[in-house]
Design a protein around this motif. Structure first.
Motif, PDB file in Angstrom:
ATOM      1  N   HIS A 100       2.361   0.429 -37.818  1.00 51.63           N
ATOM      2  CA  HIS A 100       1.094  -0.013 -37.728  1.00 51.63           C
ATOM      3  C   HIS A 100       0.655  -1.800 -37.763  1.00 51.63           C
ATOM      4  O   HIS A 100       1.324  -2.294 -38.563  1.00 51.63           O
ATOM      5  CB  HIS A 100       0.054   0.449 -38.761  1.00 51.63           C
ATOM      6  CG  HIS A 100      -0.253   2.008 -38.940  1.00 51.63           C
ATOM      7  ND1 HIS A 100      -1.376   2.419 -38.168  1.00 51.63           N
ATOM      8  CD2 HIS A 100       0.604   2.978 -39.278  1.00 51.63           C
ATOM      9  CE1 HIS A 100      -1.239   3.940 -38.271  1.00 51.63           C
ATOM     10  NE2 HIS A 100      -0.056   4.031 -38.888  1.00 51.63           N
ATOM     11  N   ASP A 101       0.229  -2.065 -36.818  1.00 48.62           N
ATOM     12  CA  ASP A 101      -0.204  -3.730 -36.539  1.00 48.62           C
ATOM     13  C   ASP A 101      -0.934  -4.081 -37.865  1.00 48.62           C
ATOM     14  O   ASP A 101      -1.955  -3.578 -38.249  1.00 48.62           O
ATOM     15  CB  ASP A 101      -0.890  -4.085 -35.362  1.00 48.62           C
ATOM     16  CG  ASP A 101      -0.106  -3.604 -33.983  1.00 48.62           C
ATOM     17  OD1 ASP A 101       1.237  -3.401 -34.158  1.00 48.62           O
ATOM     18  OD2 ASP A 101      -0.424  -3.893 -32.965  1.00 48.62           O
ATOM     19  N   ALA A 102      -0.633  -5.081 -38.654  1.00 47.03           N
ATOM     20  CA  ALA A 102      -1.259  -5.831 -39.512  1.00 47.03           C
ATOM     21  C   ALA A 102      -2.634  -6.387 -39.222  1.00 47.03           C
ATOM     22  O   ALA A 102      -2.715  -6.707 -37.744  1.00 47.03           O
ATOM     23  CB  ALA A 102      -0.558  -7.067 -40.297  1.00 47.03           C
ATOM     24  N   ALA A 103      -3.616  -6.312 -40.028  1.00 45.90           N
ATOM     25  CA  ALA A 103      -4.915  -6.567 -39.374  1.00 45.90           C
ATOM     26  C   ALA A 103      -5.745  -7.185 -40.531  1.00 45.90           C
ATOM     27  O   ALA A 103      -5.623  -6.930 -41.879  1.00 45.90           O
ATOM     28  CB  ALA A 103      -5.721  -5.731 -38.690  1.00 45.90           C
ATOM     29  N   ASP A 104      -6.737  -8.111 -40.313  1.00 41.39           N
ATOM     30  CA  ASP A 104      -7.815  -8.472 -41.259  1.00 41.39           C
ATOM     31  C   ASP A 104      -8.621  -7.413 -41.528  1.00 41.39           C
ATOM     32  O   ASP A 104      -9.266  -6.664 -40.989  1.00 41.39           O
ATOM     33  CB  ASP A 104      -8.453  -9.467 -40.671  1.00 41.39           C
ATOM     34  CG  ASP A 104      -9.452 -10.062 -41.702  1.00 41.39           C
ATOM     35  OD1 ASP A 104      -9.808  -9.499 -42.627  1.00 41.39           O
ATOM     36  OD2 ASP A 104     -10.164 -11.252 -41.422  1.00 41.39           O
ATOM     37  N   PRO A 105      -8.537  -6.957 -43.034  1.00 47.45           N
ATOM     38  CA  PRO A 105      -9.426  -5.722 -43.591  1.00 47.45           C
ATOM     39  C   PRO A 105     -10.820  -5.853 -43.220  1.00 47.45           C
ATOM     40  O   PRO A 105     -11.492  -4.935 -43.113  1.00 47.45           O
ATOM     41  CB  PRO A 105      -9.109  -5.912 -45.168  1.00 47.45           C
ATOM     42  CG  PRO A 105      -7.980  -6.565 -45.247  1.00 47.45           C
ATOM     43  CD  PRO A 105      -7.853  -7.433 -44.181  1.00 47.45           C
ATOM     44  N   GLY A 153       3.307  -6.186 -39.431  1.00 49.60           N
ATOM     45  CA  GLY A 153       3.080  -4.823 -39.188  1.00 49.60           C
ATOM     46  C   GLY A 153       3.503  -3.887 -40.247  1.00 49.60           C
ATOM     47  O   GLY A 153       4.161  -4.640 -41.271  1.00 49.60           O
ATOM     48  N   PHE A 154       3.214  -2.775 -40.386  1.00 45.68           N
ATOM     49  CA  PHE A 154       3.522  -1.900 -41.487  1.00 45.68           C
ATOM     50  C   PHE A 154       4.395  -0.744 -41.095  1.00 45.68           C
ATOM     51  O   PHE A 154       4.010  -0.171 -39.891  1.00 45.68           O
ATOM     52  CB  PHE A 154       2.445  -1.227 -42.243  1.00 45.68           C
ATOM     53  CG  PHE A 154       1.740  -2.409 -43.227  1.00 45.68           C
ATOM     54  CD1 PHE A 154       2.311  -2.989 -44.377  1.00 45.68           C
ATOM     55  CD2 PHE A 154       0.763  -2.882 -42.507  1.00 45.68           C
ATOM     56  CE1 PHE A 154       1.441  -3.984 -44.977  1.00 45.68           C
ATOM     57  CE2 PHE A 154       0.035  -4.003 -43.224  1.00 45.68           C
ATOM     58  CZ  PHE A 154       0.399  -4.560 -44.478  1.00 45.68           C
ATOM     59  N   PHE A 155       5.337  -0.177 -41.814  1.00 47.48           N
ATOM     60  CA  PHE A 155       6.156   0.792 -41.378  1.00 47.48           C
ATOM     61  C   PHE A 155       5.831   2.006 -42.450  1.00 47.48           C
ATOM     62  O   PHE A 155       5.540   1.920 -43.692  1.00 47.48           O
ATOM     63  CB  PHE A 155       7.541   0.631 -41.718  1.00 47.48           C
ATOM     64  CG  PHE A 155       8.368   1.923 -41.797  1.00 47.48           C
ATOM     65  CD1 PHE A 155       8.561   2.742 -40.674  1.00 47.48           C
ATOM     66  CD2 PHE A 155       9.432   2.126 -42.821  1.00 47.48           C
ATOM     67  CE1 PHE A 155       9.334   3.858 -40.616  1.00 47.48           C
ATOM     68  CE2 PHE A 155      10.165   3.335 -42.839  1.00 47.48           C
ATOM     69  CZ  PHE A 155      10.333   4.031 -41.751  1.00 47.48           C
ATOM     70  N   VAL A 156       5.338   3.107 -41.810  1.00 45.99           N
ATOM     71  CA  VAL A 156       4.852   4.266 -42.633  1.00 45.99           C
ATOM     72  C   VAL A 156       5.130   5.529 -42.344  1.00 45.99           C
ATOM     73  O   VAL A 156       5.662   5.900 -40.928  1.00 45.99           O
ATOM     74  CB  VAL A 156       3.011   4.454 -42.134  1.00 45.99           C
ATOM     75  CG1 VAL A 156       2.625   5.704 -42.951  1.00 45.99           C
ATOM     76  CG2 VAL A 156       2.420   3.144 -42.677  1.00 45.99           C
ATOM     77  N   SER A 177       6.483  -3.521 -45.505  1.00 44.63           N
ATOM     78  CA  SER A 177       6.179  -4.372 -44.237  1.00 44.63           C
ATOM     79  C   SER A 177       7.374  -4.045 -43.160  1.00 44.63           C
ATOM     80  O   SER A 177       8.487  -3.726 -43.503  1.00 44.63           O
ATOM     81  CB  SER A 177       6.652  -5.822 -44.466  1.00 44.63           C
ATOM     82  OG  SER A 177       5.402  -6.347 -45.587  1.00 44.63           O
ATOM     83  N   PHE A 178       7.028  -3.819 -41.773  1.00 41.51           N
ATOM     84  CA  PHE A 178       7.980  -3.406 -40.712  1.00 41.51           C
ATOM     85  C   PHE A 178       9.314  -4.596 -40.563  1.00 41.51           C
ATOM     86  O   PHE A 178       8.875  -5.583 -40.624  1.00 41.51           O
ATOM     87  CB  PHE A 178       7.198  -3.300 -39.449  1.00 41.51           C
ATOM     88  CG  PHE A 178       7.795  -2.359 -38.525  1.00 41.51           C
ATOM     89  CD1 PHE A 178       7.594  -1.100 -38.590  1.00 41.51           C
ATOM     90  CD2 PHE A 178       8.810  -2.943 -37.659  1.00 41.51           C
ATOM     91  CE1 PHE A 178       8.386  -0.209 -37.420  1.00 41.51           C
ATOM     92  CE2 PHE A 178       9.343  -2.320 -36.790  1.00 41.51           C
ATOM     93  CZ  PHE A 178       9.356  -0.840 -36.822  1.00 41.51           C
ATOM     94  N   ALA A 179      10.417  -3.991 -40.658  1.00 35.96           N
ATOM     95  CA  ALA A 179      11.482  -5.040 -40.491  1.00 35.96           C
ATOM     96  C   ALA A 179      11.598  -6.307 -41.497  1.00 35.96           C
ATOM     97  O   ALA A 179      11.951  -6.893 -40.915  1.00 35.96           O
ATOM     98  CB  ALA A 179      11.596  -5.230 -38.861  1.00 35.96           C
ATOM     99  N   ARG A 180      11.221  -5.889 -42.670  1.00 33.76           N
ATOM    100  CA  ARG A 180      11.452  -6.980 -43.680  1.00 33.76           C
ATOM    101  C   ARG A 180      12.066  -6.346 -44.764  1.00 33.76           C
ATOM    102  O   ARG A 180      12.166  -5.216 -45.332  1.00 33.76           O
ATOM    103  CB  ARG A 180      10.055  -7.492 -44.143  1.00 33.76           C
ATOM    104  CG  ARG A 180       9.337  -8.138 -43.038  1.00 33.76           C
ATOM    105  CD  ARG A 180       9.867  -9.360 -42.259  1.00 33.76           C
ATOM    106  NE  ARG A 180       8.779  -9.922 -41.303  1.00 33.76           N
ATOM    107  CZ  ARG A 180       8.716  -9.524 -40.010  1.00 33.76           C
ATOM    108  NH1 ARG A 180       9.645  -8.470 -39.289  1.00 33.76           N
ATOM    109  NH2 ARG A 180       7.938 -10.378 -39.236  1.00 33.76           N
ATOM    110  N   GLU A 181      12.742  -7.370 -45.409  1.00 31.51           N
ATOM    111  CA  GLU A 181      13.360  -6.863 -46.681  1.00 31.51           C
ATOM    112  C   GLU A 181      12.189  -6.402 -47.906  1.00 31.51           C
ATOM    113  O   GLU A 181      11.318  -7.115 -47.955  1.00 31.51           O
ATOM    114  CB  GLU A 181      14.320  -7.979 -47.625  1.00 31.51           C
ATOM    115  CG  GLU A 181      15.434  -8.209 -46.485  1.00 31.51           C
ATOM    116  CD  GLU A 181      16.545  -7.155 -46.445  1.00 31.51           C
ATOM    117  OE1 GLU A 181      16.609  -6.184 -47.475  1.00 31.51           O
ATOM    118  OE2 GLU A 181      17.087  -7.141 -45.594  1.00 31.51           O
ATOM    119  N   GLN A 182      12.648  -5.444 -48.520  1.00 33.72           N
ATOM    120  CA  GLN A 182      11.618  -4.723 -49.494  1.00 33.72           C
ATOM    121  C   GLN A 182      11.864  -5.274 -50.765  1.00 33.72           C
ATOM    122  O   GLN A 182      10.654  -5.084 -51.706  1.00 33.72           O
ATOM    123  CB  GLN A 182      11.680  -3.380 -49.344  1.00 33.72           C
ATOM    124  CG  GLN A 182      11.358  -2.690 -47.879  1.00 33.72           C
ATOM    125  CD  GLN A 182       9.871  -3.261 -47.436  1.00 33.72           C
ATOM    126  OE1 GLN A 182       8.692  -3.064 -47.906  1.00 33.72           O
ATOM    127  NE2 GLN A 182       9.990  -4.018 -46.271  1.00 33.72           N
TER     128      GLN A 182
END
Length: 329
Positions: A100-105, A153-156, A177-182
């Protein structure tokens, strides 16, 4: 005598062969240097206990031992192969997996920090659980470098035991977070078992009624972010269609309660108070509590009660309780 006559004919052949071999090796090395160096990496994701969104940890009945990894492989065509591996999947359940692409809430319909429609160019897959490890892959049209360095983006992974709701983060088994260290997130979990109420806690409290005595129950307590906990109740051998009122009751001095009970007759809804619908087998309920994991296990003094659905609920009469024990002990 000429120089040509001094050099044996076979030496000429050997020299030519050596020259050809040297030329071939040199060309081969140049070709190797021209080959692209393709990169790859992998990211790990733990069960959603609030690490990414503390205000909305997973609130469902799926076992909390599920985890996942996201592997990225750079391809020669400029795309990226993405492979998702799920550990401890449920056999036969279908897991929806999304980017899911990150976006302004402020710009999204439900105030989510991401676009609710998944980005199918990056990752939109379904994986069928097999009771263990399952993997699924997709070729993303975004480059490896952009995914790792630029894409926000987010990984869900959605809960297969609930309808998919891309607006409700508490239904996500995995979110990060998509493809980032958690980062490390070592959250604890413990399960407690309870038998049918035959008077183990107090002989005079033994169940009196017509419900079958094969009912048993468990309480699973999961540690969550922000000093919260997830309480998951499982009731085994339920009657199909019957509603089992299930409560936590705070311990109390009998001299201070209206009917001399050793507990407050009003259930503690912050720990657990709800109805669990019987299904003929194992039925489950969940509550996210503001009590911390350590508080529930070490500080909270209360009783765990499963009421008989075949009788009117009476919080003053323990003989109507199918299950009765000390909460999370």
């Amino acid at each position: 005598m000429t120089l040509k006559k001094l050099i044996p004919t076979n030496w000429v052949f050997i020299g030519l062969a050596a020259f050809s071999l040297t030329t071939f090796v040199a060309c081969d090395k140049e070709d190797d240097m021209m080959d692209p160096m393709l990169d790859s990496t992998e990211f790990s994701y733990d069960f959603h206990n609030g690490q990414t969104v503390p205000s909305a940890p997973y609130a469902g009945t799926h076992p909390s031992d599920l985890s996942a990894s996201l592997a990225l492989e750079e391809l020669e065509n400029g795309n990226t192969k993405i492979t998702v591996t799920i550990e401890n999947s449920l056999d036969g359940e279908m897991y929806a997996i999304h980017a899911h692409d990150a976006a302004d809430p402020a710009t999204t319909p439900n105030g989510t920090p991401y676009n609710e429609t998944p980005n199918s160019d990056i990752l939109t897959q379904m994986a069928e659980g097999n009771g263990g490890t399952v993997s699924v892959s997709q070729e993303a049209t975004m480059s490896y470098g952009d995914l790792i360095n630029s894409y926000e983006g987010f990984f869900v992974i959605h809960d297969p035991l609930q309808p998919i709701n891309t607006a409700d983060i508490s239904t996500y088994l995995i979110v990060g977070s998509f493809a980032r260290e958690q980062g490390d997130s070592d959250y604890k979990s413990q399960t407690f078992s309870y038998d049918f109420n035959t008077g183990q806690l107090e002989p005079t409290f033994a169940y009196e009624g017509t419900h079958s005595d094969d009912v048993t129950a468990t309480i699973r307590v999961d540690e969550l972010a922000d000093d919260q906990s997830r309480i998951v109740i499982s009731i085994m051998n339920t009657m199909d269609g019957e509603m089992y009122a299930t409560h936590a009751h705070d311990m109390a001095d009998p001299a201070t309660t209206p009917n001399g009970t050793p507990y407050n007759e009003t259930p503690n809804g912050d720990v657990f108070a709800g109805g669990i619908s019987g299904n003929g087998g194992t039925a489950m309920g969940v509550n996210v509590s503001s009590f911390s994991y350590d508080d529930i296990l070490n500080t909270y003094d209360g009783f765990f009660v499963v009421h008989d659905p075949l009788q009117a609920i009476d919080t003053t009469d323990p003989t109507t309780y199918l299950v009765l024990g000390v909460f999370a002990r």
